[in-house]
Design a protein around this motif. Structure first.
Motif, short mmCIF file in Angstrom:
data_model
loop_
_atom_site.label_atom_id
_atom_site.label_comp_id
_atom_site.label_asym_id
_atom_site.label_seq_id
_atom_site.Cartn_x
_atom_site.Cartn_y
_atom_site.Cartn_z
N SER A 87 56.50 46.84 27.60
CA SER A 87 56.92 46.05 26.43
C SER A 87 57.99 46.77 25.62
CB SER A 87 55.72 45.74 25.54
OG SER A 87 55.26 46.91 24.86
N LEU A 88 58.05 48.09 25.71
CA LEU A 88 59.04 48.85 24.95
C LEU A 88 60.43 48.79 25.60
CD1 LEU A 88 57.14 52.09 23.89
CD2 LEU A 88 57.24 49.86 22.76
N LEU A 89 60.49 48.28 26.82
CA LEU A 89 61.76 48.22 27.54
C LEU A 89 62.49 46.91 27.32
CD1 LEU A 89 60.60 49.74 30.97
CD2 LEU A 89 61.52 50.94 28.98
N ASN A 90 61.93 46.05 26.46
CA ASN A 90 62.50 44.71 26.27
C ASN A 90 63.65 44.65 25.28
OD1 ASN A 90 60.83 43.47 28.13
ND2 ASN A 90 59.24 43.00 26.62
N SER A 91 63.94 45.75 24.63
CA SER A 91 65.08 45.75 23.71
C SER A 91 66.38 45.59 24.48
CB SER A 91 65.12 47.04 22.90
OG SER A 91 66.29 47.10 22.11
N MET A 92 67.34 44.92 23.87
CA MET A 92 68.64 44.73 24.49
C MET A 92 69.53 45.96 24.32
SD MET A 92 68.33 41.80 25.81
CE MET A 92 70.03 41.41 26.26
N ARG A 93 69.08 46.95 23.54
CA ARG A 93 69.93 48.12 23.26
C ARG A 93 69.30 49.38 23.82
NH1 ARG A 93 70.42 48.03 17.06
NH2 ARG A 93 68.48 46.86 17.25
N LEU A 94 70.09 50.11 24.56
CA LEU A 94 69.59 51.34 25.18
C LEU A 94 69.15 52.35 24.13
CD1 LEU A 94 69.15 53.03 27.73
CD2 LEU A 94 71.55 53.80 27.55
N CYS A 114 42.38 57.44 17.39
CA CYS A 114 41.68 56.30 16.80
C CYS A 114 40.27 56.17 17.36
CB CYS A 114 42.46 55.01 17.06
SG CYS A 114 43.98 54.85 16.08
N ASP A 115 40.14 56.42 18.65
CA ASP A 115 38.81 56.37 19.26
C ASP A 115 37.92 57.51 18.76
OD1 ASP A 115 39.44 54.13 20.73
OD2 ASP A 115 39.95 55.24 22.56
N GLN A 116 38.52 58.68 18.62
CA GLN A 116 37.74 59.86 18.27
C GLN A 116 37.18 59.80 16.86
OE1 GLN A 116 40.69 62.91 19.10
NE2 GLN A 116 39.61 63.53 20.96
N ILE A 117 37.99 59.30 15.92
CA ILE A 117 37.55 59.35 14.52
C ILE A 117 37.28 57.96 13.94
CG2 ILE A 117 38.70 61.55 14.10
CD1 ILE A 117 40.99 60.11 12.79
N ALA A 118 37.15 56.98 14.80
CA ALA A 118 36.72 55.63 14.40
C ALA A 118 37.59 55.03 13.30
CB ALA A 118 35.26 55.66 13.96
N ILE A 119 38.89 54.91 13.58
CA ILE A 119 39.83 54.29 12.65
C ILE A 119 39.60 52.77 12.62
CG2 ILE A 119 42.28 53.76 12.26
CD1 ILE A 119 41.51 56.61 11.47
N ASP A 120 39.61 52.19 11.41
CA ASP A 120 39.45 50.75 11.27
C ASP A 120 40.76 49.99 11.34
OD1 ASP A 120 36.59 50.79 10.75
OD2 ASP A 120 37.09 51.69 8.81
N HIS A 121 41.84 50.62 10.88
CA HIS A 121 43.12 49.92 10.83
C HIS A 121 44.24 50.95 10.82
CE1 HIS A 121 45.54 46.27 9.88
NE2 HIS A 121 46.36 47.16 9.35
N ILE A 122 45.36 50.60 11.48
CA ILE A 122 46.55 51.44 11.49
C ILE A 122 47.63 50.74 10.67
CG2 ILE A 122 48.31 52.55 12.93
CD1 ILE A 122 46.32 52.10 15.32
N HIS A 123 48.25 51.49 9.75
CA HIS A 123 49.37 50.93 8.99
C HIS A 123 50.54 51.89 9.06
CE1 HIS A 123 51.26 48.23 6.11
NE2 HIS A 123 51.77 49.31 5.53
N ALA A 124 51.71 51.36 9.39
CA ALA A 124 52.92 52.18 9.49
C ALA A 124 53.90 51.80 8.40
CB ALA A 124 53.58 52.00 10.86
N HIS A 125 54.54 52.81 7.83
CA HIS A 125 55.69 52.55 6.95
C HIS A 125 56.96 52.68 7.78
CE1 HIS A 125 54.76 51.79 2.72
NE2 HIS A 125 53.59 52.34 3.01
N TRP A 126 57.85 51.71 7.61
CA TRP A 126 59.10 51.54 8.33
C TRP A 126 58.87 50.70 9.60
CZ3 TRP A 126 62.60 53.09 4.97
CH2 TRP A 126 62.30 54.18 4.14
N ALA A 127 59.84 49.85 9.87
CA ALA A 127 59.76 48.96 11.04
C ALA A 127 60.42 49.57 12.27
CB ALA A 127 60.41 47.61 10.71
N GLY A 128 60.79 50.84 12.19
CA GLY A 128 61.43 51.51 13.30
C GLY A 128 60.43 52.18 14.22
N ILE A 154 64.91 47.12 8.91
CA ILE A 154 64.93 45.70 9.24
C ILE A 154 66.18 45.40 10.07
CG2 ILE A 154 65.01 43.36 8.30
CD1 ILE A 154 63.64 44.50 5.77
N VAL A 155 67.32 45.89 9.59
CA VAL A 155 68.59 45.64 10.26
C VAL A 155 68.62 46.30 11.64
CG1 VAL A 155 71.09 45.92 10.11
CG2 VAL A 155 69.76 45.42 8.06
N GLU A 156 67.97 47.43 11.78
CA GLU A 156 67.92 48.09 13.09
C GLU A 156 67.31 47.17 14.15
OE1 GLU A 156 66.70 52.50 14.51
OE2 GLU A 156 64.99 51.24 13.97
N ASN A 157 66.36 46.33 13.72
CA ASN A 157 65.74 45.34 14.61
C ASN A 157 65.18 46.00 15.87
OD1 ASN A 157 64.85 42.91 15.63
ND2 ASN A 157 66.85 42.23 16.34
#
Length: 401
Positions: A87-94, A114-128, A154-157
């Motif tokens: 799925s990571l190879l679907n970008s049009m830009r190398l 996540c498995d080891q410490i039983a994380i409930d949710h992952i949240h990332a800052h930045w869309a990159g 956002i613009v990086e898309n």
């Protein structure tokens, strides 16, 4: 709730100070926070860094433990790992593919964590690439994820539509950012996208809005912005020269660091402003707050510019913080700034316009009532829309749905 936060560098380095209030408030509201910075850099963000170090797990992009975690996850979830990698190879830009492949191993390590410490949710800052790590970890571990998008990311898309589709939600910090993102996203996914501002801690004591500017020193302006082109420092320096030519004496303090320092020092020398401009370097966050609390600043200015291709300000936390302390602010009509300063909450001027900046400063110097009005309107805007406590409660509600 046990929440895993993926950041670019936070809590190391100086570039993500605006995350401090949000992460600390999550801790204050009783949530277990684990912070994973994508990269670790020298230095700590602020006084909170020592507190947050106990919540942080640091690892390089590649190491023996990353390799061992990858072997383990490939053996345990071979199909998930393969599908996620494809799925990571679907970008049009190398360039985007290379960036995503660089963080893929660390994303698998996060999945194992996540498995080891039983994380409930992952949240990332930045869309990159930080959200790429979160998406990889989520797909392989099965833990739900979400992300906060800011501005350039956002613009990086970087697979933005795929990320919105697979995340439980996509948060944008400004209306302008949300509208920009919709141009990259299928309309059927728009319900998954919303605006929730970055928040700040509001001072417990109400600012003294009726106070006059200090008369025992020059009118003092603070520009809390790293020395990069998008911040537009040279236009503010030119505005200070205009003020001096018109017999207005002011002092400009610039808090931040960056590769433009030598060039900006040259501008100061050329404009003969050595006695009126001081570069303070990268100040600890608490030092800036101390300047506001001790009445050392009469006005905060961000002369930000729009460089095109989406390279402009979102809603600067530096302005929000100043307004929370009753400091009148001046900035430019770029990016998300008008959302913050509309309806008299601050003074807006065109970007790249030193004359307009100088005139805005003159209006404060000539009209004490205007300063009081801006102080009150700015403080009320922050109280109503940018107070960290209700913002974090809304974020947690979205995560819990």
């Amino acid at each position: 709730m046990r929440l895993l936060y993926i950041t670019a560098n936070f809590p190391s380095g100086p570039s993500e100070t605006f995350l401090s209030a949000e992460v600390m408030e999550l801790v204050e509201q009783g949530h277990e926070i684990v912070i994973i910075p994508r990269n670790v850099v020298a230095g700590k963000v602020n006084a909170y860094s020592n507190t947050l170090s106990s919540h942080t797990i640091e690892a390089p992009l590649m190491s023996l433990r990353i390799i061992l975690a990858n072997i383990y996850m490939c053996a345990r979830h071979p199909l998930r790992v393969f599908v996620t990698l494809i799925s990571l190879l679907n970008s049009m830009r190398l360039s985007i593919i290379i960036k995503n492949l660089a963080v893929f191993p660390k994303g698998l390590w996060v999945a194992k964590l996540c498995d080891q410490i039983a994380i409930d949710h992952i949240h990332a800052h930045w869309a990159g690439t930080t959200s790429t790590m979160a998406m990889v970890a989520s797909k392989v571990s099965g833990v739900p994820w979400s992300f906060t998008a800011h501005r350039w990311d956002i613009v990086e898309n970087n697979l933005l539509q795929r990320k919105v589709r697979t995340a439980t939600f996509a948060r944008f910090i400004s209306i302008s950012g949300l509208n920009m993102a919709k141009g990259y996203i299928d309309g059927s996914l728009h319900d998954n996208m919303f605006v929730l501002h970055m928040g700040v801690h509001i001072p417990k004591s109400i600012p003294e809005f009726i106070k006059m500017y200090s008369t025992d020193r020059q009118f003092t302006i603070l520009c809390p912005a790293n020395l990069y082109p998008v911040k537009g420092h040279k236009y503010l320096l030119e505005a200070i020269r205009i003020l001096h030519n018109d017999q207005y004496k002011v002092m400009l303090l610039v808090a931040g660091k960056g590769f433009l320092l030598s060039e900006l020092n040259g501008v100061v020398a050329q404009l003969r402003l050595q006695d009126s401009v001081e570069f303070l370097g990268q100040l600890p966050h608490e030092s800036v707050i101390d300047m506001y609390e001790s009445n050392m600043v009469d006005c905060t200015i961000l002369p930000s510019i729009d460089l095109g291709a989406g390279e402009h300000e979102g809603i600067p936390v530096a302005l929000i913080e100043a307004m929370g302390y009753g400091i009148p602010v001046i900035s430019t009509s770029t990016g998300g700034i008008p959302e913050l300063l509309s309806d008299g909450a601050g003074i807006l001027v065109p970007h790249k316009d030193p004359v307009a900046l100088a005139d805005a400063i003159k209006s404060l110097l000539n009209d004490a009532r205007l300063g009081k009005q801006l102080s009150y309107a700015g403080y009320k805007r922050v109280i109503d829309e940018f107070s960290i406590e209700p913002i974090v409660r809304k974020l947690v509600d979205c995560i819990g749905k």
